[in-house]
Design a protein around this motif. Structure first.
Motif, short mmCIF file in Angstrom:
data_model
loop_
_atom_site.label_atom_id
_atom_site.label_comp_id
_atom_site.label_asym_id
_atom_site.label_seq_id
_atom_site.Cartn_x
_atom_site.Cartn_y
_atom_site.Cartn_z
N THR A 134 17.73 3.55 29.68
CA THR A 134 18.78 3.73 28.68
C THR A 134 20.09 4.13 29.34
O THR A 134 21.15 3.59 29.01
CB THR A 134 18.35 4.79 27.64
N LEU A 135 20.03 5.06 30.28
CA LEU A 135 21.24 5.48 31.00
C LEU A 135 21.81 4.31 31.80
O LEU A 135 23.03 4.11 31.83
CB LEU A 135 20.95 6.66 31.93
N HIS A 136 20.95 3.53 32.42
CA HIS A 136 21.40 2.35 33.16
C HIS A 136 22.10 1.37 32.22
O HIS A 136 23.14 0.81 32.56
CB HIS A 136 20.21 1.67 33.86
N ASN A 137 21.54 1.18 31.03
CA ASN A 137 22.13 0.25 30.06
C ASN A 137 23.56 0.64 29.67
O ASN A 137 24.38 -0.22 29.39
CB ASN A 137 21.27 0.15 28.79
N THR A 138 23.87 1.94 29.66
CA THR A 138 25.23 2.36 29.28
C THR A 138 26.26 1.90 30.30
O THR A 138 27.44 1.83 29.99
CB THR A 138 25.34 3.90 29.13
N THR A 139 25.82 1.56 31.50
CA THR A 139 26.77 1.11 32.53
C THR A 139 27.01 -0.40 32.44
O THR A 139 27.91 -0.92 33.10
CB THR A 139 26.24 1.42 33.96
N LEU A 140 26.21 -1.10 31.65
CA LEU A 140 26.32 -2.55 31.55
C LEU A 140 27.32 -2.96 30.47
O LEU A 140 27.50 -2.24 29.49
CB LEU A 140 24.96 -3.15 31.18
N PRO A 141 27.94 -4.14 30.64
CA PRO A 141 28.75 -4.66 29.54
C PRO A 141 27.81 -5.05 28.38
O PRO A 141 26.63 -5.33 28.62
CB PRO A 141 29.44 -5.89 30.13
N PRO A 142 28.31 -5.06 27.14
CA PRO A 142 27.45 -5.29 25.98
C PRO A 142 26.58 -6.54 26.09
O PRO A 142 25.40 -6.51 25.74
CB PRO A 142 28.42 -5.42 24.82
N LEU A 143 27.14 -7.63 26.57
CA LEU A 143 26.39 -8.89 26.59
C LEU A 143 25.35 -8.96 27.70
O LEU A 143 24.55 -9.88 27.75
CB LEU A 143 27.35 -10.08 26.67
N ALA A 144 25.34 -7.96 28.59
CA ALA A 144 24.35 -7.94 29.68
C ALA A 144 23.05 -7.23 29.27
O ALA A 144 22.06 -7.30 29.98
CB ALA A 144 24.95 -7.27 30.91
N ILE A 145 23.06 -6.55 28.14
CA ILE A 145 21.84 -5.88 27.67
C ILE A 145 20.91 -6.97 27.13
O ILE A 145 21.27 -7.69 26.20
CB ILE A 145 22.14 -4.80 26.61
N LYS A 146 19.73 -7.07 27.73
CA LYS A 146 18.81 -8.16 27.38
C LYS A 146 18.09 -7.92 26.05
O LYS A 146 17.66 -6.81 25.78
CB LYS A 146 17.77 -8.33 28.49
N ASN A 147 17.95 -8.97 25.27
CA ASN A 147 17.21 -8.96 24.00
C ASN A 147 17.54 -7.79 23.07
O ASN A 147 16.64 -7.04 22.69
CB ASN A 147 15.69 -8.95 24.28
N PRO A 148 18.82 -7.64 22.72
CA PRO A 148 19.14 -6.55 21.78
C PRO A 148 18.49 -6.81 20.42
O PRO A 148 18.26 -7.96 20.05
CB PRO A 148 20.66 -6.60 21.68
N GLU A 149 18.17 -5.73 19.71
CA GLU A 149 17.53 -5.87 18.40
C GLU A 149 18.57 -6.13 17.31
O GLU A 149 18.25 -6.69 16.27
CB GLU A 149 16.73 -4.61 18.09
N CYS A 150 19.80 -5.70 17.54
CA CYS A 150 20.88 -5.95 16.60
C CYS A 150 22.19 -5.73 17.36
O CYS A 150 22.24 -4.92 18.28
CB CYS A 150 20.79 -4.99 15.41
N LEU A 151 23.23 -6.47 17.01
CA LEU A 151 24.53 -6.26 17.64
C LEU A 151 25.63 -6.68 16.70
O LEU A 151 25.42 -7.50 15.81
CB LEU A 151 24.64 -7.00 18.98
N GLY A 152 26.80 -6.09 16.88
CA GLY A 152 27.94 -6.45 16.04
C GLY A 152 28.88 -5.27 15.86
O GLY A 152 28.71 -4.22 16.48
N LEU A 153 29.88 -5.47 15.00
CA LEU A 153 30.87 -4.43 14.75
C LEU A 153 30.36 -3.42 13.73
O LEU A 153 29.83 -3.80 12.69
CB LEU A 153 32.17 -5.06 14.23
N LEU A 154 30.52 -2.16 14.06
CA LEU A 154 30.23 -1.08 13.13
C LEU A 154 31.39 -0.11 13.15
O LEU A 154 32.01 0.10 14.19
CB LEU A 154 28.95 -0.32 13.52
#
Length: 145
Positions: free
Chosen positions: A13-33
């Motif tokens: 999870t900490l590693h994921n915070t360093t990635l750009p949004p589109l680099a996180i593999k298989n997100p369960e949901c994404l978009g503007l909130l």
């Protein structure tokens, strides 16, 4: 007491915070909130990614690193009305020491999509967490070979 599996999850999870949004593999949901900033009573737009019981907040689709992440274990997700908004997503924490979050998507249908995804993501992790707790709380005789 944390299990090894929990440590690995925190590291990922900490590693994921360093990635750009589109680099996180298989997100369960994404978009503007939009997130309510209670101190200023304004809604702040974030690009959000939901993955493995964690909600990552980015300034925009192209931003790195994430502005933050919210561990959702124990949170209760529901649809509420708040002020002039008919439909907002309420994330209620497991205890009073944590704050309640209010999020809002572009429309009611988007809110419902997020609520469904958030509940599913939290539920996926709850049984594992519960199983670890149950194992740790068993009497010694049962755990001895």
């Amino acid at each position: 007491m944390l299990s090894l599996q929990n440590h690995v999850w925190v590291d990922v999870t900490l590693h994921n915070t360093t990635l750009p949004p589109l680099a996180i593999k298989n997100p369960e949901c994404l978009g503007l909130l939009h997130q309510l900033d209670r101190s200023k009573d304004v809604w702040i737009q974030h690009y959000c990614i939901l993955k493995d019981g964690c909600l990552y907040f980015y300034a925009t689709l192209r931003s790195t690193p994430a502005q933050g992440g919210l561990y959702l274990q124990g949170y209760i997700v529901s649809e509420q009305s708040l002020g002039s908004k008919r439909s907002v997503i309420e994330l209620k924490p497991p205890s009073e020491e944590f704050k309640t979050f209010y999020l809002c998507a572009e429309n009611v249908n988007e809110n419902k999509r997020w609520i469904t995804a958030l509940k599913a993501s939290i539920n996926k992790w709850l049984p594992l967490h519960q199983a670890i707790q149950d194992f740790m709380n068993r009497p010694l005789e049962e755990t001895r070979m």
